[in-house]
Design a protein around this motif. Structure first.
Motif, PDB file in Angstrom:
ATOM      1  N   ASP A   1       0.814  -1.233   0.000  1.00  0.00           N
ATOM      2  CA  ASP A   1       0.000   0.000   0.000  1.00  0.00           C
ATOM      3  C   ASP A   1       0.839   1.270   0.000  1.00  0.00           C
ATOM      4  N   LYS A   2       2.147   1.120  -0.051  1.00  0.00           N
ATOM      5  CA  LYS A   2       3.025   2.287  -0.191  1.00  0.00           C
ATOM      6  C   LYS A   2       4.005   2.012  -1.321  1.00  0.00           C
ATOM      7  N   ILE A   3       4.066   2.945  -2.251  1.00  0.00           N
ATOM      8  CA  ILE A   3       4.808   2.736  -3.488  1.00  0.00           C
ATOM      9  C   ILE A   3       5.629   3.969  -3.803  1.00  0.00           C
ATOM     10  N   TYR A   4       6.801   3.714  -4.374  1.00  0.00           N
ATOM     11  CA  TYR A   4       7.684   4.785  -4.831  1.00  0.00           C
ATOM     12  C   TYR A   4       7.999   4.558  -6.310  1.00  0.00           C
ATOM     13  N   TYR A   5       8.062   5.664  -7.056  1.00  0.00           N
ATOM     14  CA  TYR A   5       8.521   5.625  -8.445  1.00  0.00           C
ATOM     15  C   TYR A   5       9.586   6.683  -8.659  1.00  0.00           C
ATOM     16  N   ALA A   6      10.593   6.333  -9.418  1.00  0.00           N
ATOM     17  CA  ALA A   6      11.538   7.336  -9.875  1.00  0.00           C
ATOM     18  C   ALA A   6      10.819   8.304 -10.804  1.00  0.00           C
ATOM     19  N   ASN A   7      11.235   9.550 -10.807  1.00  0.00           N
ATOM     20  CA  ASN A   7      10.580  10.553 -11.649  1.00  0.00           C
ATOM     21  C   ASN A   7      10.599  10.152 -13.128  1.00  0.00           C
ATOM     22  N   SER A   8      11.652   9.475 -13.526  1.00  0.00           N
ATOM     23  CA  SER A   8      11.807   9.135 -14.934  1.00  0.00           C
ATOM     24  C   SER A   8      10.780   8.120 -15.432  1.00  0.00           C
ATOM     25  N   VAL A   9      10.135   7.402 -14.517  1.00  0.00           N
ATOM     26  CA  VAL A   9       9.172   6.371 -14.935  1.00  0.00           C
ATOM     27  C   VAL A   9       7.763   6.646 -14.430  1.00  0.00           C
ATOM     28  N   LYS A  10       7.605   7.688 -13.645  1.00  0.00           N
ATOM     29  CA  LYS A  10       6.302   7.988 -13.062  1.00  0.00           C
ATOM     30  C   LYS A  10       5.273   8.205 -14.150  1.00  0.00           C
ATOM     31  N   GLY A  11       4.121   7.559 -13.997  1.00  0.00           N
ATOM     32  CA  GLY A  11       3.057   7.671 -14.984  1.00  0.00           C
ATOM     33  C   GLY A  11       3.152   6.662 -16.111  1.00  0.00           C
ATOM     34  N   ARG A  12       4.288   5.962 -16.197  1.00  0.00           N
ATOM     35  CA  ARG A  12       4.470   4.963 -17.261  1.00  0.00           C
ATOM     36  C   ARG A  12       4.617   3.545 -16.697  1.00  0.00           C
ATOM     37  N   PHE A  13       5.243   3.422 -15.538  1.00  0.00           N
ATOM     38  CA  PHE A  13       5.495   2.117 -14.930  1.00  0.00           C
ATOM     39  C   PHE A  13       4.585   1.922 -13.721  1.00  0.00           C
ATOM     40  N   THR A  14       4.237   0.661 -13.462  1.00  0.00           N
ATOM     41  CA  THR A  14       3.433   0.315 -12.299  1.00  0.00           C
ATOM     42  C   THR A  14       4.041  -0.898 -11.609  1.00  0.00           C
ATOM     43  N   ILE A  15       4.330  -0.753 -10.332  1.00  0.00           N
ATOM     44  CA  ILE A  15       4.811  -1.881  -9.536  1.00  0.00           C
ATOM     45  C   ILE A  15       3.643  -2.448  -8.746  1.00  0.00           C
ATOM     46  N   SER A  16       3.605  -3.754  -8.625  1.00  0.00           N
ATOM     47  CA  SER A  16       2.572  -4.404  -7.822  1.00  0.00           C
ATOM     48  C   SER A  16       3.141  -5.713  -7.281  1.00  0.00           C
ATOM     49  N   ARG A  17       2.444  -6.274  -6.339  1.00  0.00           N
ATOM     50  CA  ARG A  17       2.890  -7.538  -5.765  1.00  0.00           C
ATOM     51  C   ARG A  17       1.703  -8.424  -5.449  1.00  0.00           C
ATOM     52  N   ASP A  18       1.944  -9.719  -5.504  1.00  0.00           N
ATOM     53  CA  ASP A  18       0.950 -10.716  -5.134  1.00  0.00           C
ATOM     54  C   ASP A  18       1.611 -11.606  -4.096  1.00  0.00           C
ATOM     55  N   ASN A  19       1.341 -11.364  -2.848  1.00  0.00           N
ATOM     56  CA  ASN A  19       2.023 -12.115  -1.793  1.00  0.00           C
ATOM     57  C   ASN A  19       1.616 -13.589  -1.771  1.00  0.00           C
ATOM     58  N   ALA A  20       0.436 -13.888  -2.265  1.00  0.00           N
ATOM     59  CA  ALA A  20       0.009 -15.291  -2.322  1.00  0.00           C
ATOM     60  C   ALA A  20       0.820 -16.074  -3.356  1.00  0.00           C
ATOM     61  N   ARG A  21       1.325 -15.366  -4.353  1.00  0.00           N
ATOM     62  CA  ARG A  21       2.127 -15.999  -5.403  1.00  0.00           C
ATOM     63  C   ARG A  21       3.622 -15.708  -5.270  1.00  0.00           C
ATOM     64  N   ASN A  22       3.990 -15.028  -4.178  1.00  0.00           N
ATOM     65  CA  ASN A  22       5.409 -14.702  -3.964  1.00  0.00           C
ATOM     66  C   ASN A  22       6.011 -13.982  -5.168  1.00  0.00           C
ATOM     67  N   THR A  23       5.269 -13.068  -5.747  1.00  0.00           N
ATOM     68  CA  THR A  23       5.698 -12.438  -6.986  1.00  0.00           C
ATOM     69  C   THR A  23       5.491 -10.923  -6.935  1.00  0.00           C
ATOM     70  N   VAL A  24       6.463 -10.216  -7.480  1.00  0.00           N
ATOM     71  CA  VAL A  24       6.340  -8.781  -7.679  1.00  0.00           C
ATOM     72  C   VAL A  24       6.437  -8.508  -9.178  1.00  0.00           C
ATOM     73  N   TYR A  25       5.690  -7.514  -9.633  1.00  0.00           N
ATOM     74  CA  TYR A  25       5.602  -7.218 -11.053  1.00  0.00           C
ATOM     75  C   TYR A  25       6.033  -5.775 -11.317  1.00  0.00           C
ATOM     76  N   LEU A  26       6.457  -5.559 -12.548  1.00  0.00           N
ATOM     77  CA  LEU A  26       6.701  -4.203 -13.024  1.00  0.00           C
ATOM     78  C   LEU A  26       6.094  -4.104 -14.414  1.00  0.00           C
ATOM     79  N   GLN A  27       4.958  -3.409 -14.493  1.00  0.00           N
ATOM     80  CA  GLN A  27       4.320  -3.150 -15.775  1.00  0.00           C
ATOM     81  C   GLN A  27       4.934  -1.891 -16.368  1.00  0.00           C
ATOM     82  N   MET A  28       5.493  -2.007 -17.557  1.00  0.00           N
ATOM     83  CA  MET A  28       6.179  -0.880 -18.185  1.00  0.00           C
ATOM     84  C   MET A  28       5.464  -0.524 -19.482  1.00  0.00           C
ATOM     85  N   ASN A  29       4.920   0.669 -19.524  1.00  0.00           N
ATOM     86  CA  ASN A  29       4.213   1.167 -20.705  1.00  0.00           C
ATOM     87  C   ASN A  29       4.949   2.364 -21.289  1.00  0.00           C
ATOM     88  N   SER A  30       4.602   2.702 -22.520  1.00  0.00           N
ATOM     89  CA  SER A  30       5.200   3.863 -23.195  1.00  0.00           C
ATOM     90  C   SER A  30       6.720   3.846 -23.080  1.00  0.00           C
TER      91      SER A  30
END
Length: 124
Positions: free
Chosen positions: A56-85
């Motif tokens: 519930d707390k997330i940080y983005y570098a200015n260079s990727v803000k608005g384009r990248f999305t970080i998320s995690r699924d603790n049930a699957r032991n996985t973190v994701y980085l969706q990168m657009n544009s």
């Protein structure tokens, strides 16, 4: 001990998208904050995004803000980085890392466990 394995990198044209995944071993994944870092040739490793242990707390570098999305699924032991544009300057090796328990850090030296990295190349 936490082992991390990234996947999802590749070659993409400018403006395209990729989703990186990082799967962790072990039962304590949900205790760790997670970060995505990248390192381009001749440059220092830099943070891209970070997420705290509960997501519930997330940080983005200015260079990727608005384009990248970080998320995690603790049930699957996985973190994701969706990168657009994606831009050519996003070209780098991307690493996931498991870091401080609870709250995230933006400092690479705060992270104890690292994946092997996955190459992302943005080029036409």
């Amino acid at each position: 001990q936490v082992q991390l394995v990234e996947s999802g990198g590749g070659l993409v044209q400018p403006g395209g998208s990729l989703r990186l995944s990082c799967r962790a071993s072990g039962r304590t994944f949900s205790y760790y904050s997670m970060g995505w870092f990248r390192q381009a040739p001749g440059k220092e490793r830099e943070i891209v995004a970070a997420i705290n242990s509960v997501g519930d707390k997330i940080y983005y570098a200015n260079s990727v803000k608005g384009r990248f999305t970080i998320s995690r699924d603790n049930a699957r032991n996985t973190v994701y980085l969706q990168m657009n544009s994606l831009k050519p300057e996003d070209t780098a090796v991307y690493f996931c890392a498991a870091g401080p328990l609870g709250a995230y850090s933006t400092r690479a030296d705060s992270y104890d466990y690292w994946g092997q990295g996955t190459q992302v190349t943005v080029s036409s």
